[in-house]
Design a protein around this motif. Sequence first.
Motif, PDB file in Angstrom:
ATOM      1  N   VAL A   1       0.836  -1.203   0.000  1.00 41.52           N
ATOM      2  CA  VAL A   1       0.000   0.000   0.000  1.00 41.52           C
ATOM      3  C   VAL A   1       0.871   1.253   0.000  1.00 41.52           C
ATOM      4  O   VAL A   1       0.643   2.199  -0.763  1.00 41.52           O
ATOM      5  CB  VAL A   1      -0.955  -0.009   1.212  1.00 41.52           C
ATOM      6  N   GLN A   2       1.892   1.262   0.861  1.00 43.43           N
ATOM      7  CA  GLN A   2       2.800   2.412   0.906  1.00 43.43           C
ATOM      8  C   GLN A   2       3.535   2.567  -0.420  1.00 43.43           C
ATOM      9  O   GLN A   2       3.736   3.687  -0.913  1.00 43.43           O
ATOM     10  CB  GLN A   2       3.796   2.247   2.047  1.00 43.43           C
ATOM     11  N   GLY A   3       3.930   1.446  -1.013  1.00 41.70           N
ATOM     12  CA  GLY A   3       4.609   1.499  -2.294  1.00 41.70           C
ATOM     13  C   GLY A   3       3.731   2.054  -3.403  1.00 41.70           C
ATOM     14  O   GLY A   3       4.198   2.815  -4.259  1.00 41.70           O
ATOM     15  N   ARG A   4       2.471   1.665  -3.408  1.00 46.36           N
ATOM     16  CA  ARG A   4       1.528   2.181  -4.402  1.00 46.36           C
ATOM     17  C   ARG A   4       1.392   3.695  -4.267  1.00 46.36           C
ATOM     18  O   ARG A   4       1.433   4.441  -5.253  1.00 46.36           O
ATOM     19  CB  ARG A   4       0.173   1.500  -4.224  1.00 46.36           C
ATOM     20  N   LEU A   5       1.219   4.173  -3.032  1.00 43.39           N
ATOM     21  CA  LEU A   5       1.095   5.606  -2.797  1.00 43.39           C
ATOM     22  C   LEU A   5       2.351   6.342  -3.252  1.00 43.39           C
ATOM     23  O   LEU A   5       2.277   7.361  -3.958  1.00 43.39           O
ATOM     24  CB  LEU A   5       0.832   5.862  -1.312  1.00 43.39           C
ATOM     25  N   GLN A   6       3.505   5.844  -2.855  1.00 42.76           N
ATOM     26  CA  GLN A   6       4.763   6.508  -3.191  1.00 42.76           C
ATOM     27  C   GLN A   6       4.980   6.546  -4.701  1.00 42.76           C
ATOM     28  O   GLN A   6       5.349   7.581  -5.271  1.00 42.76           O
ATOM     29  CB  GLN A   6       5.917   5.775  -2.504  1.00 42.76           C
ATOM     30  N   SER A   7       4.751   5.423  -5.364  1.00 41.31           N
ATOM     31  CA  SER A   7       5.001   5.324  -6.800  1.00 41.31           C
ATOM     32  C   SER A   7       4.082   6.242  -7.600  1.00 41.31           C
ATOM     33  O   SER A   7       4.533   7.039  -8.424  1.00 41.31           O
ATOM     34  CB  SER A   7       4.814   3.875  -7.246  1.00 41.31           C
ATOM     35  N   LEU A   8       2.784   6.135  -7.342  1.00 37.82           N
ATOM     36  CA  LEU A   8       1.809   6.894  -8.128  1.00 37.82           C
ATOM     37  C   LEU A   8       1.904   8.395  -7.868  1.00 37.82           C
ATOM     38  O   LEU A   8       1.950   9.208  -8.798  1.00 37.82           O
ATOM     39  CB  LEU A   8       0.398   6.394  -7.810  1.00 37.82           C
ATOM     40  N   LEU A   9       1.949   8.756  -6.591  1.00 33.32           N
ATOM     41  CA  LEU A   9       1.799  10.172  -6.244  1.00 33.32           C
ATOM     42  C   LEU A   9       3.071  10.972  -6.452  1.00 33.32           C
ATOM     43  O   LEU A   9       3.003  12.185  -6.708  1.00 33.32           O
ATOM     44  CB  LEU A   9       1.325  10.288  -4.796  1.00 33.32           C
ATOM     45  N   THR A  10       4.221  10.354  -6.369  1.00 37.53           N
ATOM     46  CA  THR A  10       5.441  11.091  -6.692  1.00 37.53           C
ATOM     47  C   THR A  10       5.604  11.232  -8.201  1.00 37.53           C
ATOM     48  O   THR A  10       6.098  12.255  -8.680  1.00 37.53           O
ATOM     49  CB  THR A  10       6.680  10.397  -6.098  1.00 37.53           C
ATOM     50  N   ARG A  11       5.149  10.246  -8.945  1.00 38.68           N
ATOM     51  CA  ARG A  11       5.259  10.329 -10.402  1.00 38.68           C
ATOM     52  C   ARG A  11       4.357  11.423 -10.956  1.00 38.68           C
ATOM     53  O   ARG A  11       4.747  12.157 -11.874  1.00 38.68           O
ATOM     54  CB  ARG A  11       4.893   8.979 -11.025  1.00 38.68           C
ATOM     55  N   TYR A  12       3.155  11.545 -10.404  1.00 37.29           N
ATOM     56  CA  TYR A  12       2.160  12.457 -10.992  1.00 37.29           C
ATOM     57  C   TYR A  12       1.839  13.649 -10.077  1.00 37.29           C
ATOM     58  O   TYR A  12       0.774  14.246 -10.207  1.00 37.29           O
ATOM     59  CB  TYR A  12       0.874  11.692 -11.292  1.00 37.29           C
ATOM     60  N   ALA A  13       2.741  13.992  -9.168  1.00 42.88           N
ATOM     61  CA  ALA A  13       2.477  15.112  -8.258  1.00 42.88           C
ATOM     62  C   ALA A  13       2.106  16.363  -9.048  1.00 42.88           C
ATOM     63  O   ALA A  13       2.810  16.775  -9.974  1.00 42.88           O
ATOM     64  CB  ALA A  13       3.698  15.382  -7.387  1.00 42.88           C
ATOM     65  N   GLY A  14       0.963  16.944  -8.701  1.00 38.71           N
ATOM     66  CA  GLY A  14       0.503  18.162  -9.350  1.00 38.71           C
ATOM     67  C   GLY A  14      -0.231  17.971 -10.664  1.00 38.71           C
ATOM     68  O   GLY A  14      -0.744  18.946 -11.234  1.00 38.71           O
ATOM     69  N   ARG A  15      -0.337  16.743 -11.141  1.00 37.04           N
ATOM     70  CA  ARG A  15      -0.974  16.501 -12.445  1.00 37.04           C
ATOM     71  C   ARG A  15      -2.473  16.259 -12.343  1.00 37.04           C
ATOM     72  O   ARG A  15      -3.212  16.498 -13.290  1.00 37.04           O
ATOM     73  CB  ARG A  15      -0.323  15.298 -13.151  1.00 37.04           C
ATOM     74  N   PHE A  16      -2.940  15.724 -11.221  1.00 34.49           N
ATOM     75  CA  PHE A  16      -4.362  15.414 -11.062  1.00 34.49           C
ATOM     76  C   PHE A  16      -4.955  16.328  -9.989  1.00 34.49           C
ATOM     77  O   PHE A  16      -4.614  16.205  -8.815  1.00 34.49           O
ATOM     78  CB  PHE A  16      -4.568  13.953 -10.680  1.00 34.49           C
TER      79      PHE A  16
END
Length: 559
Positions: A313-328
């Motif tokens: 769960v932590q990995g999913r959050l870190q991967s997705l949200l750091t990649r797309y920070a500010g995009r959604f």
Amino acid sequence: MACTQEVVFDVNLIENSALEDGLAGWAPVGSCTTLSVHNEEPAKVPTETINNVGDDYRPSGRYILSSGRADEKDGLCQAITGALKPRVTYRVAGWISLGDGAEGASHAVRVNLRVDDECVVEGGAVCAEAGKWTEIKGAFRLKKSPCGAAVYVQGAPAGVDVKVMDLQVFATDRKARFRKLRKKTDKVRKRDVLLNFGAAGPASAISGASIRVMQMDSSFPFGTCINNGVIQNPAFVDFFTKHFDWAVFENELKWYHTEAQQGQLNYNDADALLDFCDRYGKPVRGHCIFWAVENTVQQWVKNLDHDQLTSAVQGRLQSLLTRYAGRFPHYDVNNEMLHGSFYQDRLGDDINAFMFRETTRLDPGATLFVNDYNVECGNDPNATPEKYIEQINSLQQKGASVGGIGLQGHMTNPVGEIICDALDKLATTDLPVWLTELDVSESDVDLRADDLEVVLREAYAHPAVEGVMFWGFMQGHMWRQDACLINSDGTVNDAGERFVDLRREWTSHARGHIDSDGHFKFRGYHGTYVVQLTTGTGKVHKTFSVEKGDTPLVLEMNL
């Protein structure tokens, strides 16, 4: 409006008014069931209702008690005395409570129709409890005229007494509702505007000059879901770019899509869709980070133990949200928590709030939504507005930054008053509401257009609603095929035309002349505008915005 000839809108089609004289047409269902009539204590009689049959209707306090029920199917029934018309939406309204045997628990009670002694039509359901009256808000529609029909009240476990007050079946009057909504819309979505050109010089110099005001964009966005297939279809892209302001990915951002196999991340599809939206200047909702319903969780995630799942769960959050920070601008954090609890069951009560807290930490600019279905329909005991609010409050108490409420809006036979009632209740949270996955399903495209208008007018007229997202719009390229707005060949059907017409209705344009004081007045929908002033020396253009406000907006037009 579909098939309203010879329909009387203010008549109840079942007999309740004669309860003083007995049980009227009611009969018990079940060999052990007995029926009796009672008066509720005045202090316990409901005082508020969305029932609009009769201007002075109030709950009567007289109810039927169904006791001795030996099965969930036991209860009470009554034949419908009036003729049911096909293609007309009927409301099921009334009040349900539980008596002896409930033991402090709540149970689902359902109102169904049995048509021609064989076909069962769902008429609504409530989550009822002892000591409290719950209003039922059901709806149904028939495809053909029945030879006979009867209403059945059933549900709750055997041994639980069921109470029924003022049950009614009546046709909805959409035209009357729309008249009210137009007035409400004018108040909620428009504002008086005064354009002052006096500062440009003596008013006499421009008095009488021709002026044209045109709205360019609305502050109320409409959007749709997209996927990698449909953006290759020219007809889809044409309608999307002309009529929609936002987008959301159908599946491409979901965890089961971006990491179908553990450790094998694939963001290529999401990146391609983001590039497409960037080209056309369309903001995108982030749907979704997690999905609480177990059958949507990929098998490798289900196979993890407690510590491994916590790490994943932590990995999913870190991967997705750091990649797309500010995009959604928006994220649906954990989808459908009213209907699923996979992560909570495996990781404990705090995990849902943790997902919100971590999303805020990793992408603090995003607005975080809860997102669920059936809340606005009044027919799902698991997804009432009250339960949604309770869930939101619980998340907030645990530090979750819930910033918006998502109503998916997968609707059939929508009723405006029921939708509005849910919106009114959710508005007490002071959170913005979006219809996040709208599709209105009906095989008859004329009726589909009418149904769609019901939903869109209710959403647009309600001050708590800030946007509407369709869950697709093209035949053959959406989840519910009987909800499309354009056909597979790209032609726009009646439902699509109704949507386009409503968007046109909700766009302001004005023409006229500058008055002797150098002013031009108009009332316009919130959004961005361009004004064109034509004088003897030529044309001048200037842009401005109309924001929400209760007082007239005065704008100095410094040309």
